[in-house]
Enzyme design. Structure first.
Site, PDB file in Angstrom:
ATOM      1  N   GLU A 122      43.446  -9.164  24.404  1.00  0.00           N
ATOM      2  CA  GLU A 122      43.813  -8.965  25.796  1.00  0.00           C
ATOM      3  C   GLU A 122      43.674  -7.496  26.196  1.00  0.00           C
ATOM      4  OE1 GLU A 122      46.783 -12.616  26.737  1.00  0.00           O
ATOM      5  OE2 GLU A 122      47.740 -10.836  25.935  1.00  0.00           O
ATOM      6  N   CYS A 135      44.638  -0.496  29.801  1.00  0.00           N
ATOM      7  CA  CYS A 135      45.294  -0.544  28.497  1.00  0.00           C
ATOM      8  C   CYS A 135      44.390  -1.338  27.555  1.00  0.00           C
ATOM      9  CB  CYS A 135      46.665  -1.211  28.664  1.00  0.00           C
ATOM     10  SG  CYS A 135      47.578  -1.308  27.127  1.00  0.00           S
ATOM     11  N   CYS A 142      47.919  -7.462  14.617  1.00  0.00           N
ATOM     12  CA  CYS A 142      48.420  -6.170  14.139  1.00  0.00           C
ATOM     13  C   CYS A 142      49.074  -6.366  12.776  1.00  0.00           C
ATOM     14  CB  CYS A 142      49.441  -5.615  15.137  1.00  0.00           C
ATOM     15  SG  CYS A 142      49.919  -3.910  14.796  1.00  0.00           S
ATOM     16  N   CYS A 146      56.508  -4.593  14.538  1.00  0.00           N
ATOM     17  CA  CYS A 146      57.567  -4.022  15.367  1.00  0.00           C
ATOM     18  C   CYS A 146      58.308  -5.198  16.006  1.00  0.00           C
ATOM     19  CB  CYS A 146      56.971  -3.101  16.425  1.00  0.00           C
ATOM     20  SG  CYS A 146      55.953  -1.801  15.696  1.00  0.00           S
ATOM     21  N   CYS A 149      58.010  -6.362  19.739  1.00  0.00           N
ATOM     22  CA  CYS A 149      56.651  -6.461  20.285  1.00  0.00           C
ATOM     23  C   CYS A 149      56.055  -7.836  19.980  1.00  0.00           C
ATOM     24  CB  CYS A 149      55.785  -5.364  19.676  1.00  0.00           C
ATOM     25  SG  CYS A 149      54.036  -5.538  20.066  1.00  0.00           S
ATOM     26  N   CYS A 380      54.182  -4.102  28.799  1.00  0.00           N
ATOM     27  CA  CYS A 380      54.232  -3.467  27.498  1.00  0.00           C
ATOM     28  C   CYS A 380      54.881  -4.364  26.443  1.00  0.00           C
ATOM     29  CB  CYS A 380      55.103  -2.236  27.651  1.00  0.00           C
ATOM     30  SG  CYS A 380      54.336  -0.809  27.027  1.00  0.00           S
TER      31      CYS A 380
HETATM   32  S1  SF4 Z   1      54.081  -2.046  18.950  1.00  0.00           S
HETATM   33 FE1  SF4 Z   1      53.090  -4.039  18.556  1.00  0.00          FE
HETATM   34  S2  SF4 Z   1      50.872  -3.645  18.608  1.00  0.00           S
HETATM   35 FE2  SF4 Z   1      51.919  -1.645  18.443  1.00  0.00          FE
HETATM   36  S3  SF4 Z   1      51.966  -1.218  16.219  1.00  0.00           S
HETATM   37 FE3  SF4 Z   1      53.913  -2.266  16.710  1.00  0.00          FE
HETATM   38  S4  SF4 Z   1      53.482  -4.459  16.350  1.00  0.00           S
HETATM   39 FE4  SF4 Z   1      51.491  -3.418  16.455  1.00  0.00          FE
END
Ligand code: SF4
Length: 404
Positions: A122, A135, A142, A146, A149, A380
């Protein structure tokens, strides 16, 4: 009301047929030297290479064409030779969603590479007064997890190539009508004023510093003055804190740096941004203090998501000010954007304002980021490939809940 357009298979020149382009090498995102090497490979004499590279660069990055046949000042024989072994197609647009606030989100599909499958990512466009920010994603999924996220719940599939990163910028410009008119004279440059895509943030899906080489190549192309011509001061790379790569980011890319900070104590950051266990706060902030080119004119942005009862106390705000002492910095406070399955809640607005005031009184700019594109899950921390996402009906129900 947000709008969603399914563009799968739509007739548009940029739509790459995955099967058709698999065997050809993409020229998108290659450096001038690499492009020159391709030209030599197909028989372009040494003395012509520089001139031919300049021509291709103009067609690819000023005009944004997706077909060799329209390159009017390139000889027919060379166009044919290029098309036999190379392609300049861009991603297929699977879906385009337009938020009530004008934010756009695209679901892009790239062809399979090697034995892999086609992949989807995306990209989000955020229009603002006098500027527009794209963005851009650097990875499919990933490796980092996190916990606030949504992307972090999608396993890493692969890194995006430099061409796939540049392809996001070009395709967004095309969809926005930000490419020059077809009768623009050859040799024209991309103007600085009036551009819809004026800023780039490497803040989409993935950790860009885990795909350093491809991101570096792509950003070199994006900032080339004879092509896309985005100043490095208008390009921001956001990292969760891959400390060993931070000095190289400043030295080799020269772009603005943003840090996904989100916590001011190691115990909490270990949970919110688990890479902190490897590179704790002290090491991360030391790397920031030493960031090449750091000055009051080139501050580091620290991203801080506001999580109710987790990281939003005034003691946290005071500790944040203490930690950042001596670093030219701006702190972006991000009201948490909910996504399906998360246990976190957004801090109360009053608390976000108290937090912002304390940081601001200490001399740091601390804007509260207005949530954008929440109704289309473009805000975000909300990005995740459609293939991994919930069913559309569930998504609409959640969007209604968020909006209401
Ligand atoms: S914020 Fe989301 S996309 Fe960014 S490094 Fe952490 S898990 Fe990965």
């Amino acid at each position: 009301m947000s709008v969603s357009i399914d563009l799968t298979g739509a007739e548009r020149p940029g739509n790459a047929s995955p099967a058709a382009v698999q065997d050809r090498t993409s020229l998108l995102g290659l450096s001038r030297d690499a492009l020159g090497a391709r030209l030599r490979d197909i028989g372009v004499p040494d003395k012509q290479v520089r001139m031919r590279v300049g021509q291709l660069w103009h067609w690819l990055y000023v005009r944004g064409v997706t077909d060799f046949s329209v390159m009017a000042n390139v000889s027919r024989d060379l166009r044919t030779a290029l098309a036999e072994r190379h392609e300049i197609a861009r991603p297929e647009i699977v879906e385009e969603q337009i938020s009530v606030d004008g934010t756009r989100k695209w679901l892009f599909r790239f062809p399979a590479r090697g034995a892999g499958r086609p992949v989807e990512i995306e990209t989000v466009y955020i229009p603002e007064e006098g500027r527009g920010t794209l963005c851009v994603s650097s990875q499919v999924g990933c490796t980092l997890t996190c916990t606030f996220c949504h992307t972090g719940t999608q396993r890493l599939v692969r890194n995006l190539t430099e061409g796939e990163i540049v392809g996001q910028i070009l395709t967004a410009r095309e969809r926005l009508g930000d490419l020059p008119h077809a009768d623009t004279p050859i040799g024209a440059i991309v103007p600085n004023e009036g551009r819809l895509v004026s800023n780039i943030v490497m803040m989409g899906m993935g950790e860009p510093l885990y795909n350093f080489d491809n991101v570096k190549e792509a950003l070199a192309v994006a900032s080339d003055g004879d092509g896309l011509a985005l100043s490095r001061r208008r390009i921001t790379l956001s990292t969760s804190g891959v400390v060993p790569m931070i000095p190289r980011t400043g030295e080799e890319m020269g772009v603005m740096l943003a840090i996904s900070l989100h916590a001011v104590r190691d115990e909490l950051r270990d949970v919110l941004v688990p890479i902190n266990k490897k590179y704790p706060l002290e090491e991360l902030l030391a790397a920031c203090r030493a960031y090449p080119g750091l000055s009051n004119a080139r501050r580091i942005t620290f991203e801080y998501v506001m999580l109710k009862g987790v990281n939003d106390s005034l003691a946290d705000a005071r500790e944040l000010v203490r930690l950042l002492k001596g670093i030219p910095a701006k702190i972006n406070l991000i009201p948490f954007n909910p996504w399906p399955g998360t246990d976190y809640e957004c801090s109360d607005w009053d608390q976000i304002e108290r937090f912002a005031d304390l940081v601001n009184d200490a001399g740091y700019a601390s804007p509260i980021r207005t949530p954008r594109g929440r109704d289309i899950f473009a805000a975000c921390g909300q990005l995740k490939s459609e293939s991994e996402r919930m069913k559309k009906a569930d998504r609409l129900a959640l969007a209604a809940a968020v909006a209401g």
